[in-house]
Design a protein around this motif. Structure first.
Motif, mmCIF file in Angstrom:
data_model
loop_
_atom_site.group_PDB
_atom_site.id
_atom_site.type_symbol
_atom_site.label_atom_id
_atom_site.label_comp_id
_atom_site.label_asym_id
_atom_site.label_seq_id
_atom_site.Cartn_x
_atom_site.Cartn_y
_atom_site.Cartn_z
ATOM 1 N N UNK A 1 0.771 -1.255 -0.078
ATOM 2 C CA UNK A 1 -0.212 0.137 0.136
ATOM 3 C C UNK A 1 0.921 1.184 -0.119
ATOM 4 N N UNK B 1 2.437 1.849 -3.169
ATOM 5 C CA UNK B 1 1.423 2.315 -4.376
ATOM 6 C C UNK B 1 1.321 3.840 -4.405
ATOM 7 N N UNK B 2 1.900 4.603 -3.199
ATOM 8 C CA UNK B 2 1.743 6.057 -3.502
ATOM 9 C C UNK B 2 3.277 6.719 -3.370
ATOM 10 N N UNK B 3 3.182 7.630 -4.353
ATOM 11 C CA UNK B 3 4.541 8.199 -4.398
ATOM 12 C C UNK B 3 5.138 8.844 -3.270
ATOM 13 N N UNK C 1 6.901 11.520 -2.785
ATOM 14 C CA UNK C 1 6.616 12.888 -2.069
ATOM 15 C C UNK C 1 5.375 13.068 -1.433
ATOM 16 N N UNK C 2 4.293 11.944 -2.037
ATOM 17 C CA UNK C 2 3.002 12.449 -1.200
ATOM 18 C C UNK C 2 3.030 11.931 0.262
ATOM 19 N N UNK D 1 2.298 13.883 3.691
ATOM 20 C CA UNK D 1 1.147 13.672 4.424
ATOM 21 C C UNK D 1 1.858 13.579 5.736
#
Lengths: 303, 324, 326
Positions: free
Chosen positions: A142, A145-147, A149-150, A154
């Motif tokens: 999980x 699956x998110x970059x 930088x993001x 967060x």
């Protein structure tokens, strides 16, 4: 290889092992050049306080009258600013030296912690398997699956800004990559006979993981580590450029570039560009070293 | 096929649910929800009123339920800075971001695939080596720095292209976008290229790796043995096979384009939701942050779903398995 | 019988970093119209490269460096790439070894068939090309061809896929089909069916067939003439019956000796000692010398030329008369 006792292996390896490693590594002149560049940068970063022309953060030596001098200028007392000065009159060359120190320091430290943590999670997941493995790897999947930088944004949004928080963000972003790499190679290793032999000797799980499996998983981890460190340095620079990373008291290259950005429209390019060049050289040299290491350690390309 | 889509959709809803739980935990348990959700400048009476309004005095499970219900109704809180619903603010800025990301994706695909195929077909030519060196550089250069260089060179030094804002908007078929006016196009070019560079590098690498693998396959040789023209062999037999991994990656990369647009939008003052979230983090405007997170998770989950379905259409082997 | 294909002294060499690899080094061979010729050799003997040379699909760093390939009198090695492209798949078609790999996995069978027709005659409408493809599928023994046209390769079994490949090869009614180990990857029972099918089709359509294989038993069953290849050269060629019943070249004998046969039950199988020499540094003289049982002094000095025997066979060996046990 698989059936050799790893202890014997490590006793025999160093002399011939390093020679072979270097012979493989030096096959690419570009990689050798990149290594030399990287070692030079490392040297500058470690000894910045001793080799910098000035201490850019010692208010006594900084003169606001010297602000935004172009590269190669001298001030009234004859001090030369090879790369010019920034908006506050600080010598750019010295700022870059100190900036490298901060950038490399943060990148290497967060990389190291992430490596240790990620490796522990990945190795234990592979070794114990079952629901624990599923859980760990699901979290890894999980997260990956998110970059990055993001993820970093967060984490900073939840915890707030600051040096420790930036480092925490970098660690949390990176550990998953190490966990995945460690698990992948540990899965291969754990079915080899030397691990079975160790289990037959009734060694503790901890000992089997640490002194038997881990040494044999180091190669991929080193490769991931090299490339991830470059990534961490780039990410930290991005966050600091956005004003969300390191504070002004710990000026990394990203912050220097950010500070210079506003002057660019008036044509004072050097304040932003030179720290950027330093950043780029650092990242490219580490990436090239990492690429070459990957080629050497890649079993499919084994010569 | 329908069963496959239905199953994947249910999975997506589940992931969305889990992510809402994580965001909720992040905001309400890790951080202090009072700090997170209440304007730091509010006085004591105001704080107590908002705590009651937000239900922060009630049990956590109940709070989560309200968070879900409100989120479902499109209420993700009000921005401290703008005093308007966070969701509305983000949705207002979404078209600018999507337009930028789509245009970048277009650049990455239109240039990346032919360059990658060329580099794969002639791996030893000078041009191929230049392409690959360029892609390594594109991988290594931080997005924000490339943006600065682009501004310095094309906007400040040459003065060819504007470096800030979206420019004049045009409307075509009910869609309003910068790309429908010349001025808008000149504005989108630099940021889109900036955002595309990283993806361009990865598309080139993927296309090259795919080409080098596929070109050795027997079915390519058989296609040639049938007497097909080289252009048909490359454009149909090769391209259709290398597109499968590229489409998968690109679909997921679209999400990362939206994430990286935070950087590009800040550098080029592009009025999209990326710039908004950076400012929100900077200004501690937490409702915007929460809303942005929920939306971005939604986008990612949807993209994953769409990619899976597209993939199954492209690769008949997966499709049949899904039917079985 | 006028030959439809005549290869004279063909040389296809690979220019690798390690040196020049002479994969095909002086092959001469004829195929008559409608004739079935078997080309037999171990892997690495250059038999497949010979096939690819004919249709002009030798991969870099290889290229044809000498000799001529005459198709109905026209020298194929002089054709331009465009002319060669029009030629292959049209007058000469090829079938490959592994049916799992020869059909493009992401294209429907109909696409892969229709394109093969339209590549050579764009004036044929899609409907006509479709009809012809469907009929050809039926011809090679695929049931309900109309439905199967819409299928993808992975929906067929290996044997069925090879039938599809054969159908594609036959689409343009070529004069010659080159079959490169077309049954090696198949189960034995399927092998038999496909061989039988190919034989029937070639006979009905009067298509010549060059059957490349390492398996002497397969060609013994169908070929009219057999060519045995070793290290880039044809060491023996002649009529099937002659070569099988009375091999002359020591290599052919070795090959036949290593086939398990009924009449030698209980006896140990013969084997050819040693390994195929590296094509990068072949020994001076005969390439087979270090594995040969009939070795004489001159074998290591110059390579033997082709000798014609009384029964019309062509053999590359100095010791033909001594070796002839007939």
């Amino acid at each position: 290889m698989a059936t050799t006792n790893p202890r014997n292996l490590s006793e025999q390896m160093p002399a011939s092992g390093f020679k072979k490693f270097w012979a493989d590594y030096s096959e690419s002149p570009l990689a050798v050049a990149a290594l030399i560049v990287f070692l030079t940068i490392l040297f500058i970063a470690i000894f910045a306080p001793f080799i910098s022309p000035t201490n850019p953060y010692d208010l006594a030596t900084v003169d606001i009258m010297n602000s935004r001098l172009p590269p190669g200028s001298e001030d009234f007392s004859g001090n030369l600013f090879i790369l010019g000065t920034d908006g506050a009159g600080r010598d750019m060359l010295s700022s870059i030296f100190y900036g490298l120190r901060v950038s490399l320091g943060v990148g290497a430290f967060s990389g190291l912690v992430a490596l240790v943590f990620g490796a522990i999670m990945g190795l234990s997941a592979a070794y114990f398997g079952g629901r624990y493995e599923t859980l760990v790897m699901r979290v890894v999947d999980i997260q990956l699956s998110f970059p990055s930088i993001l993820m970093a944004l967060v984490i900073l949004a939840i915890f707030g800004k600051g040096v420790e928080k930036t480092i925490i963000a970098l660690i949390l972003v990176q550990w998953a990559y190490y966990a995945r790499a460690a698990r992948a190679s540990a899965l291969v290793e754990k079915n080899k006979e030397y691990v079975e032999a160790a289990k037959c000797l009734a060694l503790s799980d901890r000992r089997i993981i640490l002194s038997h499996i881990t040494p044999n998983c180091m190669a991929p981890l080193i490769v991931v580590g090299t490339l991830q460190t470059a990534h961490a340095i780039s990410l930290e620079a991005t966050l600091s450029f956005l004003g969300l990373g390191l504070p002004i008291t710990e000026p990394s290259l990203g912050l220097l570039i950010g500070n210079g950005f506003e002057f660019m429209y008036s044509g004072d390019y050097w304040i932003s560009i030179f720290p950027g060049v330093a950043l780029l050289i650092t990242i490219v040299s580490i990436n090239l070293v990492g690429d070459q290491l990957r080629d050497i350690f890649n079993p499919r390309l084994q010569r | 096929m329908t069963a496959f889509i239905l199953r994947r959709s249910l999975q997506s809803v589940f992931v969305l649910f889990v992510m809402s739980l994580l965001v909720f935990i992040g905001v309400n348990l890790v951080g202090n929800p009072v700090d997170m959700l209440i304007n730091p400048e509010a006085d004591q009476a105001e704080i107590e009123r908002v705590i009651r309004d937000l239900g922060l005095d009630r049990p956590v499970t109940e709070q989560y339920w309200y968070f879900l219900v409100n989120a479902f109704q499109g209420d993700l809180g009000k921005s401290f800075v703008f005093g308007e619903p966070a969701l509305k603010l983000i949705i207002q800025r979404m078209p600018a971001t999507f337009e930028l990301a789509l245009f970048s994706l277009l650049i990455a695909i239109v240039f990346g695939i032919p360059l990658g195929i060329y580099a794969g077909l002639k791996p030893n030519s000078k041009i191929s080596k230049t392409i690959m060196a360029g892609s390594i550089l594109g991988f290594s250069m931080p997005t924000f720095w490339v943006g600065i260089i682009l501004i310095m060179f094309f906007a400040v030094h040459l003065g060819w292209l504007p470096s800030t804002g979206r420019g004049e908007l045009g409307t075509f078929l009910g869609v309003t976008s910068s790309i429908f006016t010349l001025d808008g196009l000149s504005h989108i070019f630099l940021p889109a290229f900036n955002l595309a560079l990283f993806k361009l590098s990865s598309v080139i690498r993927l296309a090259r790796a795919g080409t080098r693998e596929i070109i050795l396959q027997d079915y390519i040789k058989f296609a040639r043995a049938k007497g097909l023209s080289e252009s048909r062999v490359i454009n149909v037999h090769l391209l259709k096979n290398i597109l499968i991994p590229i489409v998968t990656v690109i679909g997921l990369e679209f999400g990362s384009l939206i994430a990286f647009s935070t950087v590009t939008e800040t550098v080029f003052a592009w009025p999209g939701m990326g710039k908004l979230i950076i400012e929100a983090i900077y200004n501690l405007d937490r409702p915007i942050v929460v809303a942005y997170l929920m939306i971005i998770v939604f986008i990612f989950v949807t993209l994953n779903l769409v990619v899976d379905i597209t993939y199954s259409f492209l690769d008949p082997r997966v499709r049949i398995k899904g039917e079985a | 019988m006028t030959p439809i294909l005549q290869i004279n002294d063909l040389k296809t060499h690979f220019f690798t970093k390690a040196g020049v690899l002479k994969a095909v080094d002086g092959v001469s061979l004829e195929i008559g119209a409608g004739e079935i010729v078997g080309l037999v050799g171990e892997s690495g003997s250059g038999k497949s490269i010979t096939g690819f040379s004919i249709i002009g699909l030798v991969d870099a760093p290889g290229r044809i460096v000498g000799g001529e390939i005459l198709f109905k009198g026209q020298n194929l090695t002089n054709l331009s790439p465009q002319e060669m492209q029009q030629f292959r798949g049209n007058r000469v078609a090829m079938i490959f070894q592994d049916p799992m790999m020869t059909l493009n996995p992401v294209l429907r069978i109909e696409t892969q068939m229709i394109e093969a027709i339209q590549a050579h005659d764009p004036s044929i409408s899609r409907t006509d090309a479709h009809a012809r493809s469907r009929d050809t599928l039926g011809l090679v023994g695929i049931s309900s061809p109309e439905e199967r046209m819409r299928a993808y390769p992975h929906q067929f079994s290996g044997g069925m896929r090879q039938r599809v490949s054969i159908a594609i090869a036959m689409l343009n009614k070529p004069d010659l089909i080159i079959a490169d180990e077309p049954t090696t990857a198949l189960d034995v029972t399927i092998q038999g069916q496909v061989i039988h099918e190919m034989q029937r089709l070639c006979r009905e359509t009067k298509t010549a067939l060059l059957w490349i294989t390492h398996d002497l038993a397969v060609v013994a069953g169908i070929a009219e003439r057999i060519c045995v290849m070793y290290a880039g050269r044809i060491v023996e060629q002649g009529l099937n019956t002659k070569v099988i019943s009375n091999p002359i070249h020591p290599y052919t004998r070795g090959l036949l000796g290593s086939v398990p046969a009924q009449n030698r039950r209980g006896e140990p199988l013969q084997q050819i000692e040693g390994m195929v020499p590296s094509l990068l540094n072949l020994p001076e003289g005969c390439a087979f010398q270090n594995r040969c049982s009939l070795l004489t002094e001159r074998c290591s000095l110059t390579p033997p030329d082709v000798t014609k025997t009384d029964d019309g066979r062509l053999v590359r060996c100095f010791n033909v008369t001594q070796g002839d046990t007939a």
